[in-house]
Motif scaffolding. Structure first.
Motif, mmCIF file in Angstrom:
data_model
loop_
_atom_site.group_PDB
_atom_site.id
_atom_site.type_symbol
_atom_site.label_atom_id
_atom_site.label_comp_id
_atom_site.label_asym_id
_atom_site.label_seq_id
_atom_site.Cartn_x
_atom_site.Cartn_y
_atom_site.Cartn_z
ATOM 1 N N GLY A 201 41.218 27.503 35.645
ATOM 2 C CA GLY A 201 40.725 28.797 35.167
ATOM 3 C C GLY A 201 41.473 29.960 35.785
ATOM 4 O O GLY A 201 42.441 29.781 36.527
ATOM 5 N N THR A 202 41.007 31.154 35.458
ATOM 6 C CA THR A 202 41.600 32.386 35.997
ATOM 7 C C THR A 202 40.630 32.956 37.018
ATOM 8 O O THR A 202 39.468 33.225 36.690
ATOM 9 C CB THR A 202 41.817 33.411 34.858
ATOM 10 N N PHE A 203 41.092 33.125 38.235
ATOM 11 C CA PHE A 203 40.222 33.622 39.306
ATOM 12 C C PHE A 203 40.646 35.000 39.816
ATOM 13 O O PHE A 203 39.904 35.655 40.518
ATOM 14 C CB PHE A 203 40.200 32.638 40.486
ATOM 15 N N ARG A 204 41.872 35.392 39.465
ATOM 16 C CA ARG A 204 42.377 36.683 39.963
ATOM 17 C C ARG A 204 42.633 37.612 38.804
ATOM 18 O O ARG A 204 42.986 37.185 37.713
ATOM 19 C CB ARG A 204 43.704 36.489 40.713
ATOM 20 N N ASN A 205 42.483 38.901 39.066
ATOM 21 C CA ASN A 205 42.854 39.915 38.077
ATOM 22 C C ASN A 205 42.189 39.643 36.719
ATOM 23 O O ASN A 205 42.835 39.631 35.674
ATOM 24 C CB ASN A 205 44.396 39.914 37.932
ATOM 25 N N ILE A 206 40.882 39.390 36.776
ATOM 26 C CA ILE A 206 40.135 39.051 35.553
ATOM 27 C C ILE A 206 39.897 40.312 34.734
ATOM 28 O O ILE A 206 39.471 41.338 35.258
ATOM 29 C CB ILE A 206 38.789 38.393 35.922
ATOM 30 N N ALA A 207 40.195 40.205 33.450
ATOM 31 C CA ALA A 207 39.983 41.358 32.551
ATOM 32 C C ALA A 207 38.498 41.474 32.222
ATOM 33 O O ALA A 207 37.895 40.546 31.690
ATOM 34 C CB ALA A 207 40.797 41.165 31.271
ATOM 35 N N THR A 208 37.896 42.601 32.587
ATOM 36 C CA THR A 208 36.494 42.881 32.238
ATOM 37 C C THR A 208 36.433 44.287 31.661
ATOM 38 O O THR A 208 37.405 45.043 31.749
ATOM 39 C CB THR A 208 35.569 42.816 33.476
ATOM 40 N N VAL A 209 35.284 44.653 31.082
ATOM 41 C CA VAL A 209 35.111 46.014 30.564
ATOM 42 C C VAL A 209 33.723 46.514 30.974
ATOM 43 O O VAL A 209 32.750 45.758 30.945
ATOM 44 C CB VAL A 209 35.322 46.057 29.023
ATOM 45 N N GLN A 210 33.665 47.753 31.409
ATOM 46 C CA GLN A 210 32.385 48.361 31.796
ATOM 47 C C GLN A 210 31.536 48.589 30.550
ATOM 48 O O GLN A 210 32.060 48.918 29.492
ATOM 49 C CB GLN A 210 32.641 49.714 32.488
ATOM 50 N N GLN A 211 30.220 48.455 30.676
ATOM 51 C CA GLN A 211 29.361 48.665 29.508
ATOM 52 C C GLN A 211 29.349 50.130 29.065
ATOM 53 O O GLN A 211 28.984 50.431 27.924
ATOM 54 C CB GLN A 211 27.944 48.162 29.775
ATOM 55 N N THR A 212 29.821 51.036 29.951
ATOM 56 C CA THR A 212 29.881 52.465 29.585
ATOM 57 C C THR A 212 31.218 52.828 28.921
ATOM 58 O O THR A 212 31.380 53.922 28.391
ATOM 59 C CB THR A 212 29.714 53.336 30.854
ATOM 60 N N ALA A 213 32.182 51.894 28.949
ATOM 61 C CA ALA A 213 33.494 52.143 28.324
ATOM 62 C C ALA A 213 33.337 52.136 26.797
ATOM 63 O O ALA A 213 32.329 51.668 26.272
ATOM 64 C CB ALA A 213 34.485 51.079 28.753
#
Length: 336
Positions: A201-213
């Motif tokens: 899997g991917t453990f570093r630099n995971i792409a996420t998005v804030q719910q306010t974005a």
């Protein structure tokens, strides 16, 4: 006095040999089955002519619950590519200005116009200018190798004699096929090991998005990071939802693609009834648990979280197939 036989001991070399044989069971399973074997007895396939309007094509994908369709060029009399949700995301990202400005390109462009643009289009610099396909007689091992090597999620199975597309093979279908028909295969010891220990899997630099974005922010991440889903997180970094590329196509169904300024919280709330939920997994759970969960939930990825639901990583179907099939074959680095 009776001779006491020394207890039989398995030598270190023998142990290593057993582990080697175990490690390649999934690889051998995939090498011994053809793509034709994995085609379901009944499935839906939609093909688009390249002269079709983009907007109609996306509506047709939604109406049929599909994520992609092969493209037929009548002039060349051959299949020339695939239209996928990635195209829809790229168009929205490329041409969206504001809710007040109509996206002329989406409303009026034909598929061939967009494909013509896309070769000069910076957003599609990674796209393959030719159709990657596979023969029904090729092994599932070859199919997995093509999916991961070319970083594609849809692999058309084309009959070499008739030139017809028989099926669109996916990571999900291959893993499900293994899950159903691989029950007789002995389970290798490595699937009892922890996910974090195996480093899958991917453990570093995971792409996420804030719910306010905004939704447009999410599209930018999809395009720039080339990920297939984004964990939506709150201020504490806790995962509250998962927003995938497939969710974006629902904007076409709801005709809300002209308002990409809405927050992610709103976008998640507006989703249609079928939602791929946040199927979670802990890094200290076993690989077998992860495989069972991903197959039973029929999702494309697991979000790795700690006990406080803070995102720690992502495991995709590609990660699983790489670890189970290609790595034992000595093929590394296709996902890097």
């Amino acid at each position: 006095m009776r001779n006491m036989e020394p207890p039989s001991q398995v030598s270190f070399q023998e142990k290593q040999e057993i582990q080697k044989q175990e490690a390649v069971v999934y690889m051998n399973f995939m090498k011994s089955h053809r793509c034709y074997d994995a085609i379901p007895t009944s499935c839906k396939l939609v093909i688009f002519d390249t002269t079709l309007q983009m907007k109609k094509a996306f509506f047709a994908l939604v109406a049929n619950g599909l994520r992609a369709a092969p493209l037929w060029d009548s002039k060349l009399q051959k299949f020339v590519g695939m239209l996928t949700i990635t195209d829809f995301i790229n168009i929205l990202h490329c041409y969206y200005k504001s809710p007040l400005v109509q996206m002329y390109e989406l409303e009026s462009h034909k598929i061939e116009t967009w494909r013509g643009d896309s070769f000069q289009n910076v957003y599609l610099q990674y796209s393959n200018p030719f159709l990657i396909s596979i023969s029904p007689e090729a092994s599932l091992f070859d199919a997995i190798y093509a999916l991961l090597k070319y970083k594609i999620h849809r692999l058309p199975v084309i009959d070499p004699e008739s030139g017809n597309v028989l099926h669109i093979l996916t990571h999900k279908r291959i893993l499900k096929f293994l899950h159903i028909f691989g029950k007789k295969v002995p389970k290798p010891a490595f699937i009892q090991r922890q996910i974090q220990e195996l480093g899958i899997g991917t453990f570093r630099n995971i792409a996420t998005v804030q719910q306010t974005a905004t939704l447009h922010d999410a599209l930018s991440i999809f395009v720039e990071r080339r990920v297939s889903a984004l964990p939506v997180v709150n201020e504490q970094g806790k995962v509250v939802a998962l927003y995938s590329r497939f969710d974006v196509i629902n904007l076409a169904a709801q005709k809300t693609y002209n308002n990409l300024d809405m927050t992610m919280q709103e976008a998640v709330r507006r989703r249609s009834c079928f939602v791929e939920g946040v199927i979670k997994c802990y890094p200290d759970e076993t690989l077998e648990t992860a495989i069972d969960r991903i197959v039973k939930a029929e999702v494309h990825r697991l979000v790795l979280v700690d006990r406080a639901d803070v995102v720690k990583g992502i495991i995709s179907l590609s990660d699983l197939l790489q670890a189970m099939v290609l790595t034992p074959a000595g093929i590394e680095g296709l996902l890097s």
